[in-house]
Design an enzyme around this catalytic site. Sequence first.
Site, PDB file in Angstrom:
ATOM      1  N   GLY A 142     -17.361  -0.434  20.001  1.00 61.52           N
ATOM      2  CA  GLY A 142     -17.631  -1.032  20.979  1.00 61.52           C
ATOM      3  C   GLY A 142     -18.967  -0.956  21.942  1.00 61.52           C
ATOM      4  CG  ASN A 179     -23.726  -4.454  20.213  1.00 62.17           C
ATOM      5  OD1 ASN A 179     -24.947  -4.674  20.545  1.00 62.17           O
ATOM      6  ND2 ASN A 179     -23.727  -3.370  19.586  1.00 62.17           N
ATOM      7  NE  ARG A 194     -11.038 -15.623   2.521  1.00 64.20           N
ATOM      8  CZ  ARG A 194      -9.611 -15.979   3.182  1.00 64.20           C
ATOM      9  NH1 ARG A 194      -9.109 -16.543   3.878  1.00 64.20           N
ATOM     10  NH2 ARG A 194      -9.649 -16.532   1.589  1.00 64.20           N
ATOM     11  CG  MET A 214     -17.281  -4.128  10.837  1.00 69.74           C
ATOM     12  SD  MET A 214     -18.788  -4.856  11.102  1.00 69.74           S
ATOM     13  CE  MET A 214     -19.694  -4.223   9.935  1.00 69.74           C
ATOM     14  NE  ARG A 215     -11.029  -7.547   9.416  1.00 72.00           N
ATOM     15  CZ  ARG A 215      -9.627  -7.759   8.087  1.00 72.00           C
ATOM     16  NH1 ARG A 215      -9.628  -8.174   7.295  1.00 72.00           N
ATOM     17  NH2 ARG A 215      -9.272  -6.361   8.678  1.00 72.00           N
ATOM     18  CG  ASN A 266     -22.384 -11.638  14.343  1.00 69.98           C
ATOM     19  OD1 ASN A 266     -22.106 -10.685  15.205  1.00 69.98           O
ATOM     20  ND2 ASN A 266     -23.259 -11.251  13.517  1.00 69.98           N
ATOM     21  CG  HIS A 273     -26.831  -8.224  11.080  1.00 70.62           C
ATOM     22  ND1 HIS A 273     -25.287  -8.665  10.283  1.00 70.62           N
ATOM     23  CD2 HIS A 273     -27.788  -7.996  10.006  1.00 70.62           C
ATOM     24  CE1 HIS A 273     -26.116  -7.935   9.160  1.00 70.62           C
ATOM     25  NE2 HIS A 273     -27.165  -7.551   9.454  1.00 70.62           N
TER      26      HIS A 273
HETATM   27  C1  GAR Z   1     -23.576  -2.667  15.381  1.00 72.11           C
HETATM   28  O1  GAR Z   1     -24.674  -1.980  15.086  1.00 72.11           O
HETATM   29  C2  GAR Z   1     -23.836  -4.168  15.156  1.00 72.11           C
HETATM   30  O2  GAR Z   1     -24.788  -4.977  14.949  1.00 72.11           O
HETATM   31  C3  GAR Z   1     -22.427  -4.154  13.850  1.00 72.11           C
HETATM   32  O3  GAR Z   1     -21.898  -2.817  13.980  1.00 72.11           O
HETATM   33  C4  GAR Z   1     -22.367  -1.811  15.280  1.00 72.11           C
HETATM   34  C5  GAR Z   1     -21.052  -1.818  16.331  1.00 72.11           C
HETATM   35  O4  GAR Z   1     -21.171  -1.310  16.985  1.00 72.11           O
HETATM   36  N1  GAR Z   1     -22.164  -5.393  13.395  1.00 72.11           N
HETATM   37  C6  GAR Z   1     -22.880  -5.725  11.602  1.00 72.11           C
HETATM   38  O5  GAR Z   1     -22.975  -5.357  11.304  1.00 72.11           O
HETATM   39  C7  GAR Z   1     -21.548  -7.059  12.181  1.00 72.11           C
HETATM   40  N2  GAR Z   1     -22.333  -8.377  10.942  1.00 72.11           N
HETATM   41  P1  GAR Z   1     -20.404  -1.337  18.663  1.00 72.11           P
HETATM   42  O6  GAR Z   1     -18.910  -1.316  18.206  1.00 72.11           O
HETATM   43  O7  GAR Z   1     -21.316  -0.002  18.863  1.00 72.11           O
HETATM   44  O8  GAR Z   1     -21.118  -2.104  19.468  1.00 72.11           O
END
Ligand code: GAR
Length: 196
Positions: free
Chosen positions: A14, A16, A67, A94-95, A111, A113
Amino acid sequence: MPGLKLGVLGSGKGSNFRAIADAIARGEINAEIAIVLSDVEDAGILALARERGIRAEFIAPGRFKTRMEPEAEGRMAALLREAGCQLIVLAGYMRMIKAPLLDAFPGRIINIHPSLLPAFPGLEAWKQALAAGVTRTGCTVHYVDAGMDTGAIIAQAEVPILPGDSAEALHARIQVEEHRLYPAVLKRLIGQGIVK
Ligand code: GAR
């Protein structure tokens, strides 16, 4: 003007979410996080949201890996609607997103990425970049469609790959950029009335 109501979805620690919540608290984004949902019961993002007094719910994903089961995703869509969400922010979710959510919030799901899309969609994109031997990668904020990390790109930030970089060190540097980019994009989309 009342802030735009955000629904945040995440599966992980979490960071972000925290960057966005902190930017809102500092008054930089005219928004309010109405609800946080996760497919992972002990995800850090749920604990972080509850610490801030934000409603946070686990939705059991069902039997698929990539998913949510349609019924479970339908429950997510209903909770987001009931909470009055106007924009759905995926933060480490992640889905794949399918019809129940896509149809409930058309053009209103974004989103982040950890690569410069269209390069390296999918899981652990920073490891894919290292394995490919490229010299730069980064992060991308994009609209979500039914594909895997294929929606229209909104903004990107670059991160150099340094000699001897480990996967962990590279991901940590990408995350520093994510925590700048995501709040900045939200500020712009909301401030310019692109989402209302
Ligand atoms: C982040 O690096 C995000 O870009 C990635 O998961 C991490 C989550 O970090 N997302 C993906 O790979 C989506 N395909 P967080 O839980 O600390 O925000």
